[in-house]
Design an enzyme around this catalytic site. Structure first.
Site, PDB file in Angstrom:
ATOM      1  N   ASP A   1      70.308  76.579  -6.976  1.00 31.54           N
ATOM      2  CA  ASP A   1      71.604  76.698  -7.654  1.00 31.54           C
ATOM      3  C   ASP A   1      72.475  75.473  -7.389  1.00 31.54           C
ATOM      4  O   ASP A   1      73.177  74.991  -8.283  1.00 31.54           O
ATOM      5  CB  ASP A   1      72.318  77.981  -7.219  1.00 31.54           C
ATOM      6  CG  ASP A   1      72.451  78.111  -5.696  1.00 31.54           C
ATOM      7  OD1 ASP A   1      71.668  77.471  -4.962  1.00 31.54           O
ATOM      8  OD2 ASP A   1      73.328  78.861  -5.235  1.00 31.54           O
TER       9      ASP A   1
ATOM     10  N   TYR B   1      50.510  71.829  -4.929  1.00 30.39           N
ATOM     11  CA  TYR B   1      51.181  70.580  -5.245  1.00 30.39           C
ATOM     12  C   TYR B   1      50.561  69.420  -4.471  1.00 30.39           C
ATOM     13  O   TYR B   1      50.075  69.594  -3.350  1.00 30.39           O
ATOM     14  CB  TYR B   1      52.672  70.667  -4.907  1.00 30.39           C
ATOM     15  CG  TYR B   1      53.343  71.888  -5.481  1.00 30.39           C
ATOM     16  CD1 TYR B   1      52.870  72.480  -6.660  1.00 30.39           C
ATOM     17  CD2 TYR B   1      54.433  72.478  -4.854  1.00 30.39           C
ATOM     18  CE1 TYR B   1      53.487  73.605  -7.188  1.00 30.39           C
ATOM     19  CE2 TYR B   1      55.048  73.606  -5.375  1.00 30.39           C
ATOM     20  CZ  TYR B   1      54.563  74.168  -6.536  1.00 30.39           C
ATOM     21  OH  TYR B   1      55.169  75.288  -7.046  1.00 30.39           O
TER      22      TYR B   1
ATOM     23  N   GLU C   1      79.957  74.192  -0.341  1.00 34.99           N
ATOM     24  CA  GLU C   1      80.028  73.720  -1.728  1.00 34.99           C
ATOM     25  C   GLU C   1      80.683  72.347  -1.876  1.00 34.99           C
ATOM     26  O   GLU C   1      80.620  71.754  -2.950  1.00 34.99           O
ATOM     27  CB  GLU C   1      80.723  74.776  -2.585  1.00 34.99           C
ATOM     28  CG  GLU C   1      79.854  76.012  -2.735  1.00 34.99           C
ATOM     29  CD  GLU C   1      80.603  77.221  -3.265  1.00 34.99           C
ATOM     30  OE1 GLU C   1      79.950  78.069  -3.909  1.00 34.99           O
ATOM     31  OE2 GLU C   1      81.821  77.333  -3.009  1.00 34.99           O
TER      32      GLU C   1
END
Length: 395
Positions: free
Chosen positions: A108, A301, A375
């Site tokens: 996110d 991967y 944030e």
């Protein structure tokens, strides 16, 4: 002037980036199911006047052409958009509303940061030369990985970028800091599934059966020699079995045992050789104890390689943008990332973004139910990536 312009825009867009991150965190979606996430990203790109197209079902690629003069240079910027099957324990206003699904790996933050870059560069469109390609990629968390699907669908074509950049949150690194490492940085990852077969029976009479639990235990211990005695000690390897299922009871020997594990390496040649050694040893151990086994190794991967010149230049630009004291040199990381697929076909730089804030209790590791991010990192993430993109284009 370029640096100050980006810093000003990154600061001014922090509130919007935070709102975007909280929306994504509240509405996480698992790999290959990121339909509402993709719609949200498209809405944001439309509001910025940036053209885009869907790719690999839930992936999005967008293009922004600079208007500062003719240039054939192209840089790609990538963010992953999927979440994990983890039930969130954080008591925050933006807690996941999807039971058992959580953005516990910071995707996110990656997505909100890249949307922030789109916001910054769309406002600077007439001030730079070259083309920026934004890649919002699904399914990083599940083999074969969305990167390989996006590449097959042509995400690195029309136009083809000369360089690709990506960033990943790092909860061990304080917010405001970033980290770089040139060369081999992250490991390949392969999933191992073994079914050990014996002959079940009563736990009080083991001589009448063939105990697959004992065989499996010997196998887990012996296979560690692949790393400790067969691998070059200068090439890090990891072999871990995290799941063993024996459907017996305290007095019941089962007919079979299932093992699941992972193998990690930083060398593709040794990786392939190790697979054969693991298979041979597992089968030999089972047969020597009168049992049998089926073994499957699914290649995941590849090794993630940060191209030396691009990474050195990016680190230098980060020092210019943030200051030397906020740029760290990283050690290798034996986790795996499907950004590695891009690094196999294009010059790539994958760096880390600090999100830790001990004063606020934001200290939990990746893939945990209490992971969170300061944030304020969105300002650093969006601003630095914007600066790296334009400097990589030669502005």
């Amino acid at each position: 002037m370029l640096k100050e312009r980006i810093r000003q825009l990154a600061s001014g867009l922090l509130e919007e980036a935070t709102a975007n991150r909280r929306h994504l965190h509240t509405h996480p979606e698992l790999s290959y199911r990121e339909y509402q996430t993709a719609i949200f990203i498209e809405e944001r790109l439309r509001s910025l006047g940036i053209s885009y197209e869907r790719m690999a079902d839930t992936g999005i690629v967008a293009l922004l052409q600079g208007g500062g003069g003719p240039s054939d240079k192209v840089v790609a910027l990538r963010a992953d958009i999927d979440a994990l099957p983890i039930a969130e324990l954080n008591e925050v206003p933006y807690r996941s509303q999807h039971q058992g699904v959580m953005h516990a790996c910071g995707h996110d933050v990656h997505t909100a940061s890249l949307l922030g870059v789109a916001g910054i560069l769309s406002r600077m469109k007439e001030e730079f030369c070259g083309t920026v390609k934004f890649i919002f990629q699904p399914a990083e968390e599940v083999i074969p990985g969305g990167a390989s699907l996006m590449i097959k669908a042509g995400v690195l074509e029309n136009p083809r970028p000369q360089h690709i950049l990506g960033q990943h949150v790092m909860p061990e690194l304080p917010v405001g800091k970033v980290g770089f490492r040139s060369g081999r940085y992250m490991a390949s990852n392969d999933e191992i599934s073994i079914t050990v077969r014996g002959k079940g029976g009563h736990g009080a009479m083991p001589h009448l059966g063939i105990d697959p639990v004992v065989i499996a235990c010997h196998m887990v211990i012996a296979l560690q020699q692949i790393v400790s005695r067969r691998a070059n000690p200068l090439l890090p390897s990891v072999l871990t079995f995290g799941k063993m299922h024996a459907n017996g009871a305290s007095n019941v020997i089962p007919d079979e045992v299932k093992l699941e594990g992972t193998f990690r390496s930083l060398d593709e040649t040794w990786r392939s050789a190790a697979h054969e050694k693991i298979k041979k040893m597992a089968i030999s151990i089972a047969e020597s104890m009168e049992g049998s086994c089926d073994i499957k190794i699914e290649r995941g991967y590849p090794v993630l390689i940060n191209e030396d010149k691009l990474t050195a230049a990016s680190r230098g630009h980060a020092v210019d943008y943030l200051g030397e004291e906020l740029v760290e040199d990283l050690d290798i990381w034996m986790a795996a990332e499907d950004f590695a697929s891009y690094s196999q076909v294009a010059d790539a730089c994958f760096y880390r973004l600090g999100v830790r804030n001990e004063n606020r209790g934001i200290v939990s590791g990746l893939h945990t139910a209490t992971f969170d991010a300061d944030e304020k990192a969105l300002e650093t993430g969006a601003g630095l990536m914007s600066y790296l993109a334009l400097k990589t284009l030669g502005n």
